[in-house]
Motif scaffolding. Structure first.
Motif, mmCIF file in Angstrom:
data_model
loop_
_atom_site.group_PDB
_atom_site.id
_atom_site.type_symbol
_atom_site.label_atom_id
_atom_site.label_comp_id
_atom_site.label_asym_id
_atom_site.label_seq_id
_atom_site.Cartn_x
_atom_site.Cartn_y
_atom_site.Cartn_z
ATOM 1 N N MET A 1 15.905 -2.462 13.441
ATOM 2 C CA MET A 1 14.470 -1.948 13.857
ATOM 3 C C MET A 1 13.596 -2.769 13.964
ATOM 4 O O MET A 1 13.168 -3.333 12.842
ATOM 5 N N SER A 2 12.991 -3.485 14.892
ATOM 6 C CA SER A 2 11.582 -4.116 15.162
ATOM 7 C C SER A 2 10.500 -3.373 14.659
ATOM 8 O O SER A 2 10.114 -2.209 14.796
ATOM 9 N N SER A 3 9.690 -4.206 14.019
ATOM 10 C CA SER A 3 8.306 -3.684 13.759
ATOM 11 C C SER A 3 7.231 -3.421 14.905
ATOM 12 O O SER A 3 5.905 -3.356 14.789
ATOM 13 N N TYR A 4 7.680 -3.619 16.200
ATOM 14 C CA TYR A 4 6.833 -3.779 17.286
ATOM 15 C C TYR A 4 7.555 -2.917 18.249
ATOM 16 O O TYR A 4 8.742 -2.690 18.468
ATOM 17 N N ASN A 5 6.839 -2.509 19.454
ATOM 18 C CA ASN A 5 7.408 -1.813 20.585
ATOM 19 C C ASN A 5 7.598 -2.887 21.559
ATOM 20 O O ASN A 5 7.129 -4.033 21.700
ATOM 21 N N ILE A 6 8.610 -2.667 22.283
ATOM 22 C CA ILE A 6 8.750 -3.517 23.475
ATOM 23 C C ILE A 6 8.891 -2.701 25.046
ATOM 24 O O ILE A 6 9.425 -1.683 25.157
ATOM 25 N N LEU A 7 7.764 -3.164 25.714
ATOM 26 C CA LEU A 7 7.726 -2.555 27.242
ATOM 27 C C LEU A 7 8.686 -3.488 27.960
ATOM 28 O O LEU A 7 8.607 -4.696 28.226
ATOM 29 N N GLU A 8 9.784 -2.561 28.764
ATOM 30 C CA GLU A 8 10.316 -3.262 29.741
ATOM 31 C C GLU A 8 9.688 -2.952 31.186
ATOM 32 O O GLU A 8 9.027 -2.188 31.540
ATOM 33 N N VAL A 9 9.468 -4.392 31.839
ATOM 34 C CA VAL A 9 8.662 -4.224 33.219
ATOM 35 C C VAL A 9 9.606 -5.055 33.975
ATOM 36 O O VAL A 9 10.298 -6.203 33.726
ATOM 37 N N ARG A 10 9.640 -4.361 34.974
ATOM 38 C CA ARG A 10 10.846 -4.871 36.331
ATOM 39 C C ARG A 10 9.908 -5.419 37.389
ATOM 40 O O ARG A 10 9.044 -4.639 38.064
ATOM 41 N N SER A 11 9.687 -6.740 37.808
ATOM 42 C CA SER A 11 9.038 -7.156 38.980
ATOM 43 C C SER A 11 9.894 -7.234 40.135
ATOM 44 O O SER A 11 10.935 -7.132 39.992
ATOM 45 N N SER A 12 9.184 -6.971 41.312
ATOM 46 C CA SER A 12 9.955 -6.940 42.335
ATOM 47 C C SER A 12 9.479 -8.107 43.508
ATOM 48 O O SER A 12 10.129 -8.194 44.424
ATOM 49 N N SER A 13 8.656 -9.071 43.068
ATOM 50 C CA SER A 13 8.498 -10.210 44.043
ATOM 51 C C SER A 13 8.381 -11.616 42.958
ATOM 52 O O SER A 13 8.269 -11.497 41.807
ATOM 53 N N ARG A 14 7.982 -12.654 43.579
ATOM 54 C CA ARG A 14 8.053 -13.879 43.112
ATOM 55 C C ARG A 14 6.836 -13.995 42.189
ATOM 56 O O ARG A 14 6.710 -14.192 40.936
ATOM 57 N N ALA A 15 5.555 -13.563 42.837
ATOM 58 C CA ALA A 15 4.370 -13.692 42.116
ATOM 59 C C ALA A 15 3.624 -12.033 42.326
ATOM 60 O O ALA A 15 3.374 -11.614 43.327
ATOM 61 N N GLN A 16 3.301 -11.643 41.178
ATOM 62 C CA GLN A 16 3.125 -10.103 41.201
ATOM 63 C C GLN A 16 2.246 -9.865 39.949
ATOM 64 O O GLN A 16 2.414 -10.300 38.688
ATOM 65 N N MET A 17 1.134 -8.988 40.053
ATOM 66 C CA MET A 17 0.539 -8.418 38.707
ATOM 67 C C MET A 17 0.919 -6.965 38.780
ATOM 68 O O MET A 17 0.742 -6.138 39.482
ATOM 69 N N ILE A 18 1.426 -6.688 37.568
ATOM 70 C CA ILE A 18 1.793 -5.178 37.342
ATOM 71 C C ILE A 18 0.829 -4.469 36.432
ATOM 72 O O ILE A 18 0.971 -5.218 35.151
ATOM 73 N N ASP A 19 0.406 -3.386 36.608
ATOM 74 C CA ASP A 19 -0.695 -2.915 35.593
ATOM 75 C C ASP A 19 0.368 -1.942 34.753
ATOM 76 O O ASP A 19 0.867 -1.213 35.094
ATOM 77 N N ILE A 20 0.080 -2.401 33.427
ATOM 78 C CA ILE A 20 0.659 -1.677 32.409
ATOM 79 C C ILE A 20 -0.149 -0.845 31.531
ATOM 80 O O ILE A 20 0.323 -0.561 30.365
ATOM 81 N N THR A 21 -1.313 -0.676 31.992
ATOM 82 C CA THR A 21 -2.264 -0.034 31.250
ATOM 83 C C THR A 21 -1.919 1.159 30.523
ATOM 84 O O THR A 21 -2.016 1.553 29.243
#
Ligand code: ZN
Length: 134
Positions: A1-21
């Motif tokens: 068990m790691s001591s940090y969280n992991i957010l999994e984020v799937r991108s859908s194009s080559r260059a993209q900014m994904i709002d994870i707020t």
């Protein structure tokens, strides 16, 4: 068990900014602390994490377009893997951010959001989120 969280984020194009707020906000809420620091880190060489405006989507559009002008995909690079531009863009923007936590919430400006920046997608990405009370 790691001591940090992991957010999994799937991108859908080559260059993209994904709002994870919202995902980060939820992790901070789940942590149940009042004061502290939220540290974000992307373990990738062709992705970055930044804080900038998430109200007007043309800001994201301008950032991606201007980065492409500064560092075009085809640029006569030495790196033979073909994604040198993505490495350079990721290096310019950086692999980590630190955000204060106050009154149990992320301390962000009214127009600020958190973005995973993809520069060699589409791919599955991770954002490590370490929440430290104090
Ligand atoms: Zn490469």
């Amino acid at each position: 068990m790691s001591s940090y969280n992991i957010l999994e984020v799937r991108s859908s194009s080559r260059a993209q900014m994904i709002d994870i707020t919202e995902q980060v906000r939820q992790l901070v809420a789940d942590a149940g602390i009042r004061e502290g620091v939220c540290y974000l880190y992307v373990p990738h060489t062709t992705a970055a994490v930044i804080i900038n405006e998430n109200a007007d989507p043309t800001v994201v559009q301008d950032i991606l377009e201007q980065l492409e002008k500064m560092v075009p995909w085809q640029g006569g690079y030495a790196h033979t893997e073909g994604n040198a531009a993505a490495h350079i863009k990721a290096s310019i923007l950086g692999a980590s951010q630190t955000i204060l936590i106050g009154s149990g919430r992320l301390v962000l400006g009214a127009w600020q959001g958190i973005f995973l920046c993809e520069f060699d997608g589409p791919r599955q990405r991770k954002v490590f989120v370490k929440i430290i009370a104090g």
